[in-house]
Design a protein around this motif. Sequence first.
Motif, PDB file in Angstrom:
ATOM      1  N   CYS A 267      -3.832   8.737 -10.266  1.00  0.00           N
ATOM      2  CA  CYS A 267      -4.375   7.385 -10.187  1.00  0.00           C
ATOM      3  C   CYS A 267      -4.198   6.830  -8.780  1.00  0.00           C
ATOM      4  O   CYS A 267      -3.452   7.391  -7.965  1.00  0.00           O
ATOM      5  N   LEU A 268      -4.906   5.741  -8.501  1.00  0.00           N
ATOM      6  CA  LEU A 268      -4.812   5.024  -7.232  1.00  0.00           C
ATOM      7  C   LEU A 268      -4.581   3.554  -7.577  1.00  0.00           C
ATOM      8  O   LEU A 268      -5.524   2.814  -7.834  1.00  0.00           O
ATOM      9  N   PRO A 269      -3.323   3.107  -7.636  1.00  0.00           N
ATOM     10  CA  PRO A 269      -3.028   1.726  -8.048  1.00  0.00           C
ATOM     11  C   PRO A 269      -2.882   0.790  -6.848  1.00  0.00           C
ATOM     12  O   PRO A 269      -2.043   1.001  -5.971  1.00  0.00           O
ATOM     13  N   PHE A 270      -3.675  -0.261  -6.828  1.00  0.00           N
ATOM     14  CA  PHE A 270      -3.680  -1.185  -5.696  1.00  0.00           C
ATOM     15  C   PHE A 270      -3.450  -2.626  -6.138  1.00  0.00           C
ATOM     16  O   PHE A 270      -3.750  -3.014  -7.270  1.00  0.00           O
ATOM     17  N   THR A 271      -2.933  -3.394  -5.192  1.00  0.00           N
ATOM     18  CA  THR A 271      -2.811  -4.842  -5.333  1.00  0.00           C
ATOM     19  C   THR A 271      -3.959  -5.494  -4.578  1.00  0.00           C
ATOM     20  O   THR A 271      -4.343  -5.046  -3.500  1.00  0.00           O
ATOM     21  N   ILE A 272      -4.505  -6.574  -5.139  1.00  0.00           N
ATOM     22  CA  ILE A 272      -5.519  -7.384  -4.459  1.00  0.00           C
ATOM     23  C   ILE A 272      -4.829  -8.615  -3.902  1.00  0.00           C
ATOM     24  O   ILE A 272      -4.099  -9.311  -4.628  1.00  0.00           O
ATOM     25  N   THR A 273      -5.034  -8.903  -2.626  1.00  0.00           N
ATOM     26  CA  THR A 273      -4.506 -10.136  -2.045  1.00  0.00           C
ATOM     27  C   THR A 273      -5.647 -10.960  -1.481  1.00  0.00           C
ATOM     28  O   THR A 273      -6.690 -10.427  -1.087  1.00  0.00           O
ATOM     29  N   VAL A 274      -5.447 -12.275  -1.458  1.00  0.00           N
ATOM     30  CA  VAL A 274      -6.397 -13.202  -0.836  1.00  0.00           C
ATOM     31  C   VAL A 274      -5.615 -14.029   0.168  1.00  0.00           C
ATOM     32  O   VAL A 274      -4.637 -14.695  -0.199  1.00  0.00           O
ATOM     33  N   ASP A 275      -6.004 -13.947   1.423  1.00  0.00           N
ATOM     34  CA  ASP A 275      -5.285 -14.617   2.509  1.00  0.00           C
ATOM     35  C   ASP A 275      -3.801 -14.259   2.495  1.00  0.00           C
ATOM     36  O   ASP A 275      -2.929 -15.097   2.729  1.00  0.00           O
TER      37      ASP A 275
ATOM     38  N   ALA B 248      -3.144 -11.639  -5.691  1.00  0.00           N
ATOM     39  CA  ALA B 248      -4.214 -12.268  -6.471  1.00  0.00           C
ATOM     40  C   ALA B 248      -4.692 -11.414  -7.630  1.00  0.00           C
ATOM     41  O   ALA B 248      -5.561 -11.845  -8.393  1.00  0.00           O
ATOM     42  N   GLY B 249      -4.145 -10.200  -7.799  1.00  0.00           N
ATOM     43  CA  GLY B 249      -4.581  -9.361  -8.903  1.00  0.00           C
ATOM     44  C   GLY B 249      -4.310  -7.900  -8.640  1.00  0.00           C
ATOM     45  O   GLY B 249      -3.616  -7.530  -7.690  1.00  0.00           O
ATOM     46  N   GLN B 250      -4.879  -7.062  -9.492  1.00  0.00           N
ATOM     47  CA  GLN B 250      -4.714  -5.612  -9.365  1.00  0.00           C
ATOM     48  C   GLN B 250      -6.052  -4.916  -9.537  1.00  0.00           C
ATOM     49  O   GLN B 250      -6.944  -5.429 -10.233  1.00  0.00           O
ATOM     50  N   ILE B 251      -6.168  -3.743  -8.953  1.00  0.00           N
ATOM     51  CA  ILE B 251      -7.327  -2.875  -9.177  1.00  0.00           C
ATOM     52  C   ILE B 251      -6.818  -1.445  -9.143  1.00  0.00           C
ATOM     53  O   ILE B 251      -6.067  -1.057  -8.242  1.00  0.00           O
ATOM     54  N   THR B 252      -7.195  -0.669 -10.147  1.00  0.00           N
ATOM     55  CA  THR B 252      -6.653   0.676 -10.315  1.00  0.00           C
ATOM     56  C   THR B 252      -7.765   1.669 -10.587  1.00  0.00           C
ATOM     57  O   THR B 252      -8.670   1.397 -11.378  1.00  0.00           O
ATOM     58  N   VAL B 253      -7.696   2.800  -9.929  1.00  0.00           N
ATOM     59  CA  VAL B 253      -8.536   3.948 -10.257  1.00  0.00           C
ATOM     60  C   VAL B 253      -7.653   4.879 -11.074  1.00  0.00           C
ATOM     61  O   VAL B 253      -6.626   5.356 -10.576  1.00  0.00           O
ATOM     62  N   GLY B 254      -8.007   5.098 -12.329  1.00  0.00           N
ATOM     63  CA  GLY B 254      -7.135   5.848 -13.223  1.00  0.00           C
ATOM     64  C   GLY B 254      -7.797   7.059 -13.854  1.00  0.00           C
ATOM     65  O   GLY B 254      -9.013   7.243 -13.762  1.00  0.00           O
TER      66      GLY B 254
END
Length: 219
Positions: free
Chosen positions: A89-97, A101-107
């Motif tokens: 998997c490729l687990p990432f955090t989403i940030t804004v400024d 702000a959230g998460q996005i994962t390729v699983g």
Amino acid sequence: MAAVTYPVESRHPGWPGKPGRLRVPAGIVEVRPVRLRDAGEWSRIRLRDRAHLEQWEPTGIGPWPDRNAFWSWPSQWAALRGLARRGQCLPFTITVDGRFAGQITVGNVIRASLRSAWIGYWVSSEIVRGGVATAAVALVTDHAFEAAGLHRLEATVRPENNPSLRVLIKAGYRQEGLFERYLDVAGAWRDHLCFAVTKEETGDGLVSRLVSTGRAGYA
């Protein structure tokens, strides 16, 4: 005669990595690997946004407050990092400024002749409709096809989840079909629409397409 050597393929191509940054109406969106110190903001947003998130996410084991408490993040982070190091998997955090702000994962990454995976995401209720999720999906999709060497990504969304459907369509995914009674969500088996995209369809990349259509800008 000298021995011939061949490059050794990484056990986890594309990880760790930074898919990049984009400017959208909500601010500067950046996608980076998940960190242990994300625990505080992750828990705060997840507990606050229970009504916003629980209706779309797979049913979990145990009460929502326990599964999303501060102390539950370290084990989730360790599990994600372990899967990432095994190339699954490729687990990432989403940030804004710069703020979580959230998460996005390729699983469920499958290599060999398939080279496919699924992509899933969630964002804070404070920045929905600000272009954040669309930007994150485009960034991670391009990263998965280039740095991670994948060929196909798919995403499943409940037909009632209009905001998420718009995210995938704007990012460049196409609808393939309907999975009936696909996932247990909010205590019942729910139908999900399947969206997908392959590398050949992305041209110069989904990020480039977002920028060219004015939905995002390079940061």
